[in-house]
Design a protein around this motif. Structure first.
Motif, PDB file in Angstrom:
ATOM      1  N   ARG A 126    -100.915  57.883  83.952  1.00  0.00           N
ATOM      2  CA  ARG A 126    -101.964  58.800  83.056  1.00  0.00           C
ATOM      3  C   ARG A 126    -103.238  58.740  83.967  1.00  0.00           C
ATOM      4  O   ARG A 126    -104.172  59.303  83.241  1.00  0.00           O
ATOM      5  CB  ARG A 126    -102.219  58.066  81.895  1.00  0.00           C
ATOM      6  CG  ARG A 126    -101.004  57.839  80.871  1.00  0.00           C
ATOM      7  CD  ARG A 126    -100.308  59.199  80.025  1.00  0.00           C
ATOM      8  NE  ARG A 126     -99.005  58.812  79.945  1.00  0.00           N
ATOM      9  CZ  ARG A 126     -98.113  59.777  79.623  1.00  0.00           C
ATOM     10  NH1 ARG A 126     -98.444  61.166  79.589  1.00  0.00           N
ATOM     11  NH2 ARG A 126     -96.926  59.511  79.169  1.00  0.00           N
ATOM     12  N   ARG A 150    -103.943  74.381  85.394  1.00  0.00           N
ATOM     13  CA  ARG A 150    -102.618  73.783  85.265  1.00  0.00           C
ATOM     14  C   ARG A 150    -101.480  74.847  84.564  1.00  0.00           C
ATOM     15  O   ARG A 150    -100.519  74.971  85.018  1.00  0.00           O
ATOM     16  CB  ARG A 150    -102.522  72.447  84.288  1.00  0.00           C
ATOM     17  CG  ARG A 150    -102.756  71.120  85.104  1.00  0.00           C
ATOM     18  CD  ARG A 150    -102.134  70.217  84.870  1.00  0.00           C
ATOM     19  NE  ARG A 150    -102.570  69.570  83.472  1.00  0.00           N
ATOM     20  CZ  ARG A 150    -101.722  68.554  83.027  1.00  0.00           C
ATOM     21  NH1 ARG A 150    -100.534  68.448  83.078  1.00  0.00           N
ATOM     22  NH2 ARG A 150    -102.501  67.979  81.910  1.00  0.00           N
ATOM     23  N   TYR A 188     -92.110  63.146  85.287  1.00  0.00           N
ATOM     24  CA  TYR A 188     -92.757  64.006  86.611  1.00  0.00           C
ATOM     25  C   TYR A 188     -93.803  63.265  86.894  1.00  0.00           C
ATOM     26  O   TYR A 188     -94.265  63.183  88.136  1.00  0.00           O
ATOM     27  CB  TYR A 188     -93.051  65.305  86.007  1.00  0.00           C
ATOM     28  CG  TYR A 188     -91.854  65.962  86.003  1.00  0.00           C
ATOM     29  CD1 TYR A 188     -91.309  66.580  87.232  1.00  0.00           C
ATOM     30  CD2 TYR A 188     -90.999  66.339  84.807  1.00  0.00           C
ATOM     31  CE1 TYR A 188     -90.100  67.623  87.018  1.00  0.00           C
ATOM     32  CE2 TYR A 188     -89.934  67.212  84.769  1.00  0.00           C
ATOM     33  CZ  TYR A 188     -89.630  67.726  85.970  1.00  0.00           C
ATOM     34  OH  TYR A 188     -88.330  68.402  85.860  1.00  0.00           O
ATOM     35  N   ARG A 189     -94.754  62.475  86.080  1.00  0.00           N
ATOM     36  CA  ARG A 189     -95.615  61.751  86.386  1.00  0.00           C
ATOM     37  C   ARG A 189     -95.344  60.319  87.221  1.00  0.00           C
ATOM     38  O   ARG A 189     -96.067  60.063  88.077  1.00  0.00           O
ATOM     39  CB  ARG A 189     -96.351  61.113  85.277  1.00  0.00           C
ATOM     40  CG  ARG A 189     -97.371  62.236  84.431  1.00  0.00           C
ATOM     41  CD  ARG A 189     -97.950  61.884  83.162  1.00  0.00           C
ATOM     42  NE  ARG A 189     -98.476  62.965  82.612  1.00  0.00           N
ATOM     43  CZ  ARG A 189     -99.782  63.332  82.874  1.00  0.00           C
ATOM     44  NH1 ARG A 189    -100.615  62.281  83.632  1.00  0.00           N
ATOM     45  NH2 ARG A 189    -100.435  64.171  82.277  1.00  0.00           N
ATOM     46  N   VAL A 245     -99.744  66.239  89.664  1.00  0.00           N
ATOM     47  CA  VAL A 245     -98.446  66.373  88.983  1.00  0.00           C
ATOM     48  C   VAL A 245     -97.697  67.833  88.980  1.00  0.00           C
ATOM     49  O   VAL A 245     -96.483  68.010  89.185  1.00  0.00           O
ATOM     50  CB  VAL A 245     -98.283  65.766  87.671  1.00  0.00           C
ATOM     51  CG1 VAL A 245     -99.212  66.476  86.557  1.00  0.00           C
ATOM     52  CG2 VAL A 245     -96.901  65.636  87.058  1.00  0.00           C
ATOM     53  N   SER A 246     -98.696  68.849  89.077  1.00  0.00           N
ATOM     54  CA  SER A 246     -98.200  70.142  89.014  1.00  0.00           C
ATOM     55  C   SER A 246     -97.397  70.711  90.298  1.00  0.00           C
ATOM     56  O   SER A 246     -96.402  71.038  90.419  1.00  0.00           O
ATOM     57  CB  SER A 246     -99.301  71.100  88.810  1.00  0.00           C
ATOM     58  OG  SER A 246     -99.734  71.164  87.375  1.00  0.00           O
ATOM     59  N   THR A 267     -90.549  63.943  78.872  1.00  0.00           N
ATOM     60  CA  THR A 267     -90.052  64.285  80.419  1.00  0.00           C
ATOM     61  C   THR A 267     -91.251  64.487  81.178  1.00  0.00           C
ATOM     62  O   THR A 267     -91.219  64.178  82.510  1.00  0.00           O
ATOM     63  CB  THR A 267     -89.189  65.546  80.403  1.00  0.00           C
ATOM     64  OG1 THR A 267     -89.949  66.685  79.900  1.00  0.00           O
ATOM     65  CG2 THR A 267     -88.059  65.491  79.564  1.00  0.00           C
ATOM     66  N   GLY A 268     -92.399  64.540  80.489  1.00  0.00           N
ATOM     67  CA  GLY A 268     -93.721  64.651  81.556  1.00  0.00           C
ATOM     68  C   GLY A 268     -93.831  63.325  82.215  1.00  0.00           C
ATOM     69  O   GLY A 268     -94.156  63.154  83.332  1.00  0.00           O
ATOM     70  N   GLY A 279     -91.323  68.978  76.705  1.00  0.00           N
ATOM     71  CA  GLY A 279     -91.460  69.130  78.113  1.00  0.00           C
ATOM     72  C   GLY A 279     -92.040  70.515  78.220  1.00  0.00           C
ATOM     73  O   GLY A 279     -92.720  70.812  77.640  1.00  0.00           O
ATOM     74  N   ARG A 280     -91.616  71.130  79.372  1.00  0.00           N
ATOM     75  CA  ARG A 280     -91.843  72.518  79.805  1.00  0.00           C
ATOM     76  C   ARG A 280     -90.684  73.527  79.894  1.00  0.00           C
ATOM     77  O   ARG A 280     -90.700  74.610  79.623  1.00  0.00           O
ATOM     78  CB  ARG A 280     -92.504  72.686  81.243  1.00  0.00           C
ATOM     79  CG  ARG A 280     -93.737  71.766  81.497  1.00  0.00           C
ATOM     80  CD  ARG A 280     -94.840  72.300  80.475  1.00  0.00           C
ATOM     81  NE  ARG A 280     -96.198  71.582  80.748  1.00  0.00           N
ATOM     82  CZ  ARG A 280     -96.618  70.348  80.331  1.00  0.00           C
ATOM     83  NH1 ARG A 280     -95.619  69.465  79.707  1.00  0.00           N
ATOM     84  NH2 ARG A 280     -97.773  69.908  80.665  1.00  0.00           N
ATOM     85  N   ASP A 281     -89.623  72.789  80.289  1.00  0.00           N
ATOM     86  CA  ASP A 281     -88.167  73.505  80.411  1.00  0.00           C
ATOM     87  C   ASP A 281     -87.157  72.918  79.725  1.00  0.00           C
ATOM     88  O   ASP A 281     -86.159  73.359  79.957  1.00  0.00           O
ATOM     89  CB  ASP A 281     -87.874  73.597  81.843  1.00  0.00           C
ATOM     90  CG  ASP A 281     -87.584  71.861  82.572  1.00  0.00           C
ATOM     91  OD1 ASP A 281     -88.037  71.132  81.734  1.00  0.00           O
ATOM     92  OD2 ASP A 281     -87.218  71.828  83.427  1.00  0.00           O
ATOM     93  N   ARG A 333     -94.902  78.869  88.896  1.00  0.00           N
ATOM     94  CA  ARG A 333     -94.141  78.313  90.019  1.00  0.00           C
ATOM     95  C   ARG A 333     -92.667  78.944  90.250  1.00  0.00           C
ATOM     96  O   ARG A 333     -92.194  79.469  89.005  1.00  0.00           O
ATOM     97  CB  ARG A 333     -93.795  76.826  89.738  1.00  0.00           C
ATOM     98  CG  ARG A 333     -93.078  76.346  88.561  1.00  0.00           C
ATOM     99  CD  ARG A 333     -93.025  74.964  88.146  1.00  0.00           C
ATOM    100  NE  ARG A 333     -92.201  74.660  87.106  1.00  0.00           N
ATOM    101  CZ  ARG A 333     -92.663  73.745  86.185  1.00  0.00           C
ATOM    102  NH1 ARG A 333     -93.792  72.849  86.437  1.00  0.00           N
ATOM    103  NH2 ARG A 333     -92.063  73.531  85.118  1.00  0.00           N
ATOM    104  N   ASP A 379     -98.377  75.727  86.173  1.00  0.00           N
ATOM    105  CA  ASP A 379     -97.215  75.495  85.678  1.00  0.00           C
ATOM    106  C   ASP A 379     -96.291  76.654  85.216  1.00  0.00           C
ATOM    107  O   ASP A 379     -95.050  76.591  85.358  1.00  0.00           O
ATOM    108  CB  ASP A 379     -97.244  74.837  84.432  1.00  0.00           C
ATOM    109  CG  ASP A 379     -97.886  73.264  84.760  1.00  0.00           C
ATOM    110  OD1 ASP A 379     -97.649  72.637  85.809  1.00  0.00           O
ATOM    111  OD2 ASP A 379     -98.134  72.747  83.672  1.00  0.00           O
ATOM    112  N   SER A 405     -94.148  68.569  90.376  1.00  0.00           N
ATOM    113  CA  SER A 405     -92.945  69.100  89.821  1.00  0.00           C
ATOM    114  C   SER A 405     -92.623  70.600  90.005  1.00  0.00           C
ATOM    115  O   SER A 405     -91.795  71.150  89.375  1.00  0.00           O
ATOM    116  CB  SER A 405     -93.406  69.014  88.224  1.00  0.00           C
ATOM    117  OG  SER A 405     -94.723  69.688  87.932  1.00  0.00           O
ATOM    118  N   ARG A 449     -87.047  68.471  90.560  1.00  0.00           N
ATOM    119  CA  ARG A 449     -86.709  69.132  89.313  1.00  0.00           C
ATOM    120  C   ARG A 449     -85.121  68.826  89.369  1.00  0.00           C
ATOM    121  O   ARG A 449     -84.693  68.454  88.037  1.00  0.00           O
ATOM    122  CB  ARG A 449     -87.176  70.799  89.331  1.00  0.00           C
ATOM    123  CG  ARG A 449     -88.551  70.911  89.224  1.00  0.00           C
ATOM    124  CD  ARG A 449     -88.725  72.353  88.461  1.00  0.00           C
ATOM    125  NE  ARG A 449     -88.765  72.197  87.046  1.00  0.00           N
ATOM    126  CZ  ARG A 449     -89.800  71.579  86.371  1.00  0.00           C
ATOM    127  NH1 ARG A 449     -90.681  71.240  86.783  1.00  0.00           N
ATOM    128  NH2 ARG A 449     -89.660  71.492  85.162  1.00  0.00           N
TER     129      ARG A 449
END
Ligand code: DC
Length: 233
Positions: A99, A188, A47-48, A107-108, A43-44, A137-139, A195, A192, A111, A117
């Motif tokens: 990348r 980062r 967002y990228r 990106v932060s 999923t990153g 991912g993160r979430d 937020r 992250d 996102s 989101r």
């Protein structure tokens, strides 16, 4: 969604892997998916791709216009091949461009935008029809798939993560300064996890795996064990 609504939803055949940058999530998720015969969703990368759309539009990554630009962008992740997923932005394969250092630096901010989101979470949930997913991912365990059959939160000290990133840079011939890499990791992490929308945190029912002193093979063995226990081989 309330806790009771969540509990009523059927468990989905998803392994959610969350955690901060530099814990080896992408590598672990890709190899784990191969081992257990699942499809990997990065999923990153989405967002990228959204961030690349914003940079190409020449818009400040923290501005409110970001939502409109990403809303109009066609972002797709093709997970059908055997190799790493291919990321498309408006029909163009941007797997390499996403990348770049420019994208990583912005990106932060992108996102953190709630409209971004909302759109990407929907795109990610649309993959739930796939038979068996490893999603990183993160979430993922907290927001995207709160009913995942297995939730893992990978962590490592910021020093260990910065050292890994620094080693990767040196190995691939990129200039790298460990102190700067550590600062960037800390920056980062801070963005992250502070937020307002979907901050990075472990789901209450996630299994936390600290990878600071583990080899990649040891992490994979632990996760394969957990998949066998929770989902079956
Ligand atoms: O995993 P990565 O470094 O490619 O992720 C890029 C950025 O995207 C990271 O700084 C946080 C963000 N991200 C997010 O907010 N939610 C996700 N599910 C995945 C990534």
């Amino acid at each position: 969604m309330t806790a009771s609504q969540q509990a009523q939803e059927p468990v989905v055949k998803v392994v959610a892997i969350d955690g901060p940058a530099g814990t080896g999530k992408s590598t672990v998720a890709g190899l784990l998916a191969d081992r257990v015969g699942a499809t990997m969703l990065d999923t990153g990368a989405m967002y990228r791709a959204a961030t690349l759309a914003v940079l190409r539009a020449g818009v400040d990554p923290s501005s409110e216009q970001v939502g409109t630009i990403v809303d109009a962008a066609d972002i797709r992740l093709d997970v059908s091949g055997d190799d790493a997923p291919v990321v498309f932005l408006d029909g163009e394969d941007v797997s390499t461009q996403i990348r770049s250092d420019e994208v990583t630096a912005a990106v932060s901010a992108v996102s953190a935008n709630p409209e971004v989101r909302r759109k990407l979470v929907q795109l990610q949930q649309a993959h739930a029809d796939d038979e068996f997913l490893v999603v990183e991912g993160r979430d993922i365990g907290t927001v995207v798939f709160p009913n995942a059959a297995l939730k893992v939160f990978l962590t490592a000290t910021s020093q260990a993560r910065a050292e890994r990133r620094h080693r990767q840079n040196v190995e691939s011939g990129r200039p790298s300064d460990l102190t700067e890499v550590l600062e960037s990791v800390n920056r980062r992490d801070h963005l992250d996890s502070t937020r307002a929308v979907s901050p990075l945190r472990a789901a209450d029912d996630a299994i936390v795996v600290d990878t600071s002193d583990l080899t990649l093979e040891q992490v994979l063995d632990r996760l394969t064990e957990l998949v066998d226990e929770r989902i079956g081989a």
